[in-house]
Scaffold this active site. Structure first.
Site, PDB file in Angstrom:
ATOM      1  N   THR A 199       0.812  -1.225   0.000  1.00 50.49           N
ATOM      2  CA  THR A 199       0.000   0.000   0.000  1.00 50.49           C
ATOM      3  C   THR A 199       0.848   1.279   0.000  1.00 50.49           C
ATOM      4  O   THR A 199       1.979   1.252   0.467  1.00 50.49           O
ATOM      5  CB  THR A 199      -0.838  -0.053   1.300  1.00 50.49           C
ATOM      6  N   THR A 250      -0.335   0.685   6.860  1.00 46.68           N
ATOM      7  CA  THR A 250      -0.146  -0.394   5.887  1.00 46.68           C
ATOM      8  C   THR A 250       0.088  -1.680   6.648  1.00 46.68           C
ATOM      9  O   THR A 250       0.789  -1.671   7.671  1.00 46.68           O
ATOM     10  CB  THR A 250       1.028  -0.111   4.945  1.00 46.68           C
ATOM     11  N   GLY A 251      -0.485  -2.760   6.164  1.00 45.83           N
ATOM     12  CA  GLY A 251      -0.286  -4.024   6.865  1.00 45.83           C
ATOM     13  C   GLY A 251      -1.487  -4.921   6.681  1.00 45.83           C
ATOM     14  O   GLY A 251      -2.278  -4.746   5.747  1.00 45.83           O
TER      15      GLY A 251
HETATM   16  N1  ASP Z   1      -3.556  -2.717   4.502  1.00 46.34           N
HETATM   17  C1  ASP Z   1      -3.806  -3.173   3.164  1.00 46.34           C
HETATM   18  C2  ASP Z   1      -5.033  -4.041   3.162  1.00 46.34           C
HETATM   19  O1  ASP Z   1      -5.201  -4.835   4.067  1.00 46.34           O
HETATM   20  C3  ASP Z   1      -2.684  -3.941   2.572  1.00 46.34           C
HETATM   21  C4  ASP Z   1      -1.348  -3.326   2.707  1.00 46.34           C
HETATM   22  O2  ASP Z   1      -1.128  -2.401   3.444  1.00 46.34           O
HETATM   23  O3  ASP Z   1      -0.468  -3.802   2.009  1.00 46.34           O
HETATM   24  O4  ASP Z   1      -5.786  -3.967   2.225  1.00 46.34           O
END
Ligand code: ASP
Length: 332
Positions: A199, A250-251
């Site tokens: 993200t 992000t996560g």
């Molecule tokens: N947080 C994002 C999601 O769960 C993914 C990411 O941050 O890579 O959609």
């Protein structure tokens, strides 16, 4: 007496001017299993160059006296257009082999917000989030409805194939295979961590002391059934309030939603009087860690204090504040 008050006021004003918070932009390009050696030196350079370009674009807006919101949008646009990140072009694939994009933006001055999920044709989701915030009476729109609104705003549309890159397609195929192998071996999940993240996000503080936050993503590889992550959920992946802080996350989205990560950090600042560093440490290294989730956040306070923190191996990240400009990928 009047003169004394006037002098006192002017002293106060000049003290305030001297301490005016520094214009600042902080960005991330996703957290995850980013161990040193994961990328070749030239790949690392490419990531760092793009993060640097995004920081410069956002900072240039602030330097010209522009708004935090415009800086956030400018930085995110660069990362959405880059195939390197999981947002806009280069988004990850759903279980059905599609790209479905989620996005949000928030204005710390007014707490106005705009968000959209399940986008398949809008070239720059962050522009749509902004339009939803400013040109509609709503906060969040989904899929077809969101795209219908995007048309009324004259936003750029692309064919779904625009978002596809060969690297992401290969990752998708590998993830499908890992899932199949795990099912055959009757394991719970075949998803290695590095299929989950990427993200992009930005938080900014402008000349007027206003904060803003934005987050844009393709979500998680192999997501199904219209799954929505934390990025577009105000308070989970994105939050901004001039009274506390601005956050972009992000996560592993499911954990960030359940723990309302972004709002929790700001609430600890607002209600418990913590610094952004203290609040972030508690939320990421205590609450998120204990829950079993992982990822990271960028956080910015109205006084210019900032935090870039994560409990995953690494996070693409950068900050620009005056002479200070730092960019990193791994835990250093
Ligand atoms: N947080 C994002 C999601 O769960 C993914 C990411 O941050 O890579 O959609």
């Amino acid at each position: 007496m009047i003169r004394q008050i006037a002098i006192a006021l002017s002293l106060f004003a000049s003290a305030a001017a001297a301490e005016a918070p520094p214009i600042t932009i902080v960005i991330h390009g996703g957290a995850g299993a980013l161990e040193p050696g994961r990328y070749t030196p030239s790949e690392e350079e490419a990531y760092k160059a793009k993060l640097s370009e995004a920081l410069d674009a956002g900072y240039a807006v602030l330097e010209k006296g522009g708004m935090a919101l415009d800086a956030v949008e400018a930085a995110i646009l660069i990362m959405e257009d880059s195939p390197l990140f999981n947002a806009g072009k280069g988004a990850v694939f759903t279980h059905d082999g599609k790209n479905e994009l989620d996005v949000a933006i928030m204005d710390g001055r007014t707490k106005a917000a705009g968000a959209a999920t399940g986008l398949t044709h809008v070239k720059n989701p962050i522009r749509l989030a902004r339009a939803i915030m400013e040109k509609s009476p709503h906060v969040m729109m989904v899929g077809e409805g969101a795209e219908e609104f995007a048309k009324t705003q004259g936003l750029d549309f692309v064919k779904p194939s625009y978002f596809r890159t060969e690297t992401r397609w290969r990752q998708y195929k590998d993830a499908l295979k890992a899932e199949k192998d795990a099912a055959e071996a009757k394991k719970e999940s075949g998803l290695p961590h590095d299929f989950k993240y990427g993200t992009v996000g930005a938080v900014a503080l402008d000349h007027e002391g206003n904060l803003a936050a934005g987050t844009s993503t393709g979500g998680m590889t192999l997501k199904r059934y219209g799954r929505v992550g934390d990025a577009p959920i105000i308070g989970a992946g994105t939050y901004a309030d001039n009274n506390s802080c601005a956050v972009s996350a992000t996560g592993w989205g499911e954990y960030f939603i359940r723990l309302t990560i972004a709002r929790d950090i700001c609430a600890q600042v607002e209600y418990a009087g913590k610094t952004v560093a203290e609040a972030t440490t508690d939320v990421i290294h205590n609450r998120l860690q204990k829950s079993g989730g992982d990822g990271g956040v960028i956080v910015l306070a109205p006084n210019g204090d900032f935090v870039l923190d994560f409990n995953s191996a690494g996070m693409f990240r950068g900050v620009k504040q005056g002479e200070r400009k730092e960019i990193a990928i791994y835990r250093e």
